[in-house]
Design an enzyme around this catalytic site. Sequence first.
Site, PDB file in Angstrom:
ATOM      1  CG  HIS A  58       5.589   7.538   6.509  1.00 20.62           C
ATOM      2  ND1 HIS A  58       4.700   7.493   7.168  1.00 20.62           N
ATOM      3  CD2 HIS A  58       6.065   6.363   5.949  1.00 20.62           C
ATOM      4  CE1 HIS A  58       4.399   5.902   7.293  1.00 20.62           C
ATOM      5  NE2 HIS A  58       5.186   5.413   6.598  1.00 20.62           N
TER       6      HIS A  58
ATOM      7  NE  ARG B 197      19.068  -3.728  17.709  1.00 19.87           N
ATOM      8  CZ  ARG B 197      18.372  -3.881  18.909  1.00 19.87           C
ATOM      9  NH1 ARG B 197      17.047  -4.262  18.811  1.00 19.87           N
ATOM     10  NH2 ARG B 197      18.826  -3.659  19.970  1.00 19.87           N
TER      11      ARG B 197
ATOM     12  CG  ASP C 229      -0.388  -0.344   2.494  1.00 23.32           C
ATOM     13  OD1 ASP C 229       0.829  -0.681   2.739  1.00 23.32           O
ATOM     14  OD2 ASP C 229      -0.847   0.361   3.791  1.00 23.32           O
TER      15      ASP C 229
ATOM     16  CD  GLU D  33       3.336  -1.089   7.601  1.00 26.46           C
ATOM     17  OE1 GLU D  33       3.756  -1.050   8.575  1.00 26.46           O
ATOM     18  OE2 GLU D  33       3.338  -0.157   7.008  1.00 26.46           O
ATOM     19  CD  GLU D  34       2.499   3.217   5.512  1.00 26.81           C
ATOM     20  OE1 GLU D  34       2.491   3.365   6.674  1.00 26.81           O
ATOM     21  OE2 GLU D  34       3.478   3.113   4.969  1.00 26.81           O
TER      22      GLU D  34
HETATM   23 NI    NI Z   1       6.628   0.646   5.422  1.00 25.21          NI
END
Ligand code: NI
Length: 392
Positions: A364, A178, A78, A136-137
């Site tokens: 973003h 990590r 998305d 996902e957002e």
């Molecule tokens: Ni992202």
Amino acid sequence: MQLQALIQKHFDQIIADRRYLHQHPELSHQEVQTAAYIAKQLRAMGLEPRTGVGENGVVAVIEGARPGKCVALRADFDALPIVESTGLPFSSENEGVCHACGHDMHTAGLLGVARVLCDIRDQFSGCVKLVFQPAEEDVLNCGALKMIADGVLENPKVDAMFGQHIWPYYPSGKVAIRDGAMMASSDRFHITIHGKSSHGSAPESGIDAITAAAQVISALQTIVSRRVSPLDSAVVTIGTIHGGARYNVIADTVKLEGTCRNLNPEVRNKMEERIRAIVEGVCTGMGATGELEYFRGYSPTVNNHELFPLVLETIKEVVGEENTVIPENSALGGEDFSYYCEKVPCVYFWSGILSPGAEVYPLHNGNLNPDEGSLATTVEIMTRCALNFLAK
Ligand code: NI
């Protein structure tokens, strides 16, 4: 043929996919054309994608030559309500919508992995499940949970899962990972304190919601300093406070809003508990009442400790030790990949995408312009992670 040669063979198509996706971004829950494009590409590879998984999700399975384990690879697709300002010839054609979080790169990369794996499916055992995930957002209505609810981790059952995000702060060719948290949880809370108004000259006749709020705010600071181990990370922030009506009236209501960030699911649960106890307890002690509304955002994205070495070694194999970064801290942004991490062993890494000499634009940001050359690295790492896991 060597893996790198195979990636080169498909590289023009990988770039073409990325540019198509970049030019045609769609917001969360509206990714219909994007999903159709992904499914079309998968069909052209001879795969049989399942569409409409958890809304607009697309899933395809590449079967190897012999039975074996199942490894899933995930890419989100998305875009964001941001105006693009890169000036690229393949800039967004959808006014006010932009792939400013690099999900076009993730998806083109996973399509690339699919192209390569289809070429060598006679050379591995088990299967690779390709998970193309929408939304996902949208923190409060995310694609990962919908795809999980729709059975993405079953049939065949997923034994391990890998994901990655472009990382604009590292040069292209560097990859970071990590052992532990990569991304934080991100929760939001609202507190309402009710007292009783009276004349400002006669506080004993009322219950002051403002002094109660002051005590609550101070007491909340002690959660991080006194209730969370100094070895764990946590943030409690009060971002807004509204209350009172007039200078000489005891306020009857105060509203506070804030956020919590955590890297450890247990600490996160404890924080919600402690905030509630302080809000209710302190207010009660002052004759007021306090209510907490707590909204859970994404959980922390925590790499699986047992699976971590396989991915670390794979990354080193592809980019060399000198380009493998082990960041000291996780990022405090959120990611719904965390929900897969809670269900199956998962590992997630960051792929550097900064072109040499380019200015850093964060995720973003409408100027974000990843180096497409980094896709060769990402595709190779994702492909090798899958193959190394299946061969284990
Ligand atoms: Ni992202």
